[in-house]
Enzyme design. Sequence first.
Site, PDB file in Angstrom:
ATOM      1  N   HIS A 178     -99.571  65.246   6.736  1.00  0.00           N
ATOM      2  CA  HIS A 178     -98.790  64.414   5.814  1.00  0.00           C
ATOM      3  C   HIS A 178     -97.715  63.614   6.551  1.00  0.00           C
ATOM      4  O   HIS A 178     -97.229  62.601   6.043  1.00  0.00           O
ATOM      5  CB  HIS A 178     -98.147  65.315   4.764  1.00  0.00           C
ATOM      6  CG  HIS A 178     -97.879  64.652   3.455  1.00  0.00           C
ATOM      7  ND1 HIS A 178     -97.425  63.361   3.334  1.00  0.00           N
ATOM      8  CD2 HIS A 178     -97.990  65.105   2.181  1.00  0.00           C
ATOM      9  CE1 HIS A 178     -97.271  63.053   2.059  1.00  0.00           C
ATOM     10  NE2 HIS A 178     -97.613  64.095   1.341  1.00  0.00           N
ATOM     11  N   ASP A 400    -117.425  56.797  -0.359  1.00  0.00           N
ATOM     12  CA  ASP A 400    -118.812  56.454   0.006  1.00  0.00           C
ATOM     13  C   ASP A 400    -118.883  56.094   1.487  1.00  0.00           C
ATOM     14  O   ASP A 400    -118.555  54.984   1.899  1.00  0.00           O
ATOM     15  CB  ASP A 400    -119.302  55.284  -0.854  1.00  0.00           C
ATOM     16  CG  ASP A 400    -120.760  54.941  -0.583  1.00  0.00           C
ATOM     17  OD1 ASP A 400    -121.398  55.602   0.279  1.00  0.00           O
ATOM     18  OD2 ASP A 400    -121.283  54.018  -1.235  1.00  0.00           O
TER      19      ASP A 400
END
Length: 459
Positions: A178, A400
């Site tokens: 993070h 994707d």
Amino acid sequence: MARFSSWVQERHFPSLHIPISIDRSFSVVPEGPIQARDGDTLYLSNLDDIIGARVFTPTIYFYIVGGNSIDDVVGTLRDALAKVLVPYYPFSGRLRETKNKKLEVFFGPNQGALMVQAHTELSLDHLGDLNVPNPAWSNLVYKFPNEGDYKVIDMPLLIAQVTRFSCGGFSLGLRICHCICDGLGAMQFLGAWASTARTGSLVVDPNPCWDREIFAPRDPPLVTYPHVEFMKIDDISNLTNSLWEVKPLQKCYWLSREFQAHLKSVARPMDSLGCTTFDAMAAHVWRSWVKALDVKPLDFGLRLTFPVNARPKLKNPPLKDGFYGNVVCIACATSTVSNLVNGSLQDVTRLVREARLGVSEEYLRSTIDHVAVDRPTKLEFGGKLTITQWTRFSMYETSDFGWGRAIYVGPLDLTPTPQVCVLLPEGVANSNGAMVVCICLPEAAAHRFKELLCLMDTS
């Protein structure tokens, strides 16, 4: 309650063990020259290396595909990552501590991202519902043996595990530090990786921008807010103990778009400012959670914290296109237990709205300066619930890599930090806007929480 029961559905997930075998692991380095040499360093802002960002965010992707060998899948992901790591070269470095406990990115030999290839004899069917997070998926996201909690120093900043299932489907388990990016920044990076994997050539739009120095502290630092979100509070209530003494349950609830719209209408404060769906949902979840836990004493001070994207607030100067660092502030609403559980839902929604609207450019600068003056060194949980909203992240749109959209993208296990609630988008294709609320509760409070969530007691 019957009216709302079809709008609120608990989503169950099986308790299971997923045995895996690791086949190989290897580093992935940028395939070409990068804008850093061995020995170089990069500045991290106080928003990047604040204590709450010193974590890895685990996420998992599931794909049902056929006709692709796992070696081909791993090869495609590896080759695309090597290309993307040229413009996103900070992901190939490591973190180290400097003076005053600040972190920086440094570059040296034998670094890079880490990829792990594994397999299991189970099929995806054994995993049950793949629409909600399940702590049993933890083996599908790689952790080093004997890795300490919250370890980020000297770790690969991106860890990817590809696990093949016996049915031919596979999972991609990611851990991203993070400190390098916030949620929106991660979406930008993952979108570039996915597009590059699909096309076979480097795709970056927009071009990534580091530029963390724009969030350097002022000289001298000027703290203009009390920043209750970071304050250490001695928890004299039963809240924290009820969640940490026994392992809580992770519970997931599907909420229809109709439920969200109705909740927003009944939670709306009676003034001209209105409220957002998040304001209403956060208020309702916070209030229901505290009621279900039966928190005592009634005069104890509670905090609801939630990250707010501060990008739209920045005018002087505005962020450059492609910036992927941390630009979130932690908003904080406060209330006594009594006012929370006995006040109206509209009152609680007003508290959330005020905390959200209170995040400004000055609030962000004050946060940076507060960390410079009095850096928090540990996470504080006293009287706190943190709600994180993932519904606006393009998780599915960037999933994707060449094998179609993932059937699930999201977290897996909230129980290590049981005072965190996550709002997730519904994972099904063509969703009409439903969301999933994931929260941790002791078993004794779970039924009561569901009742409160459905009843929408606004008194």
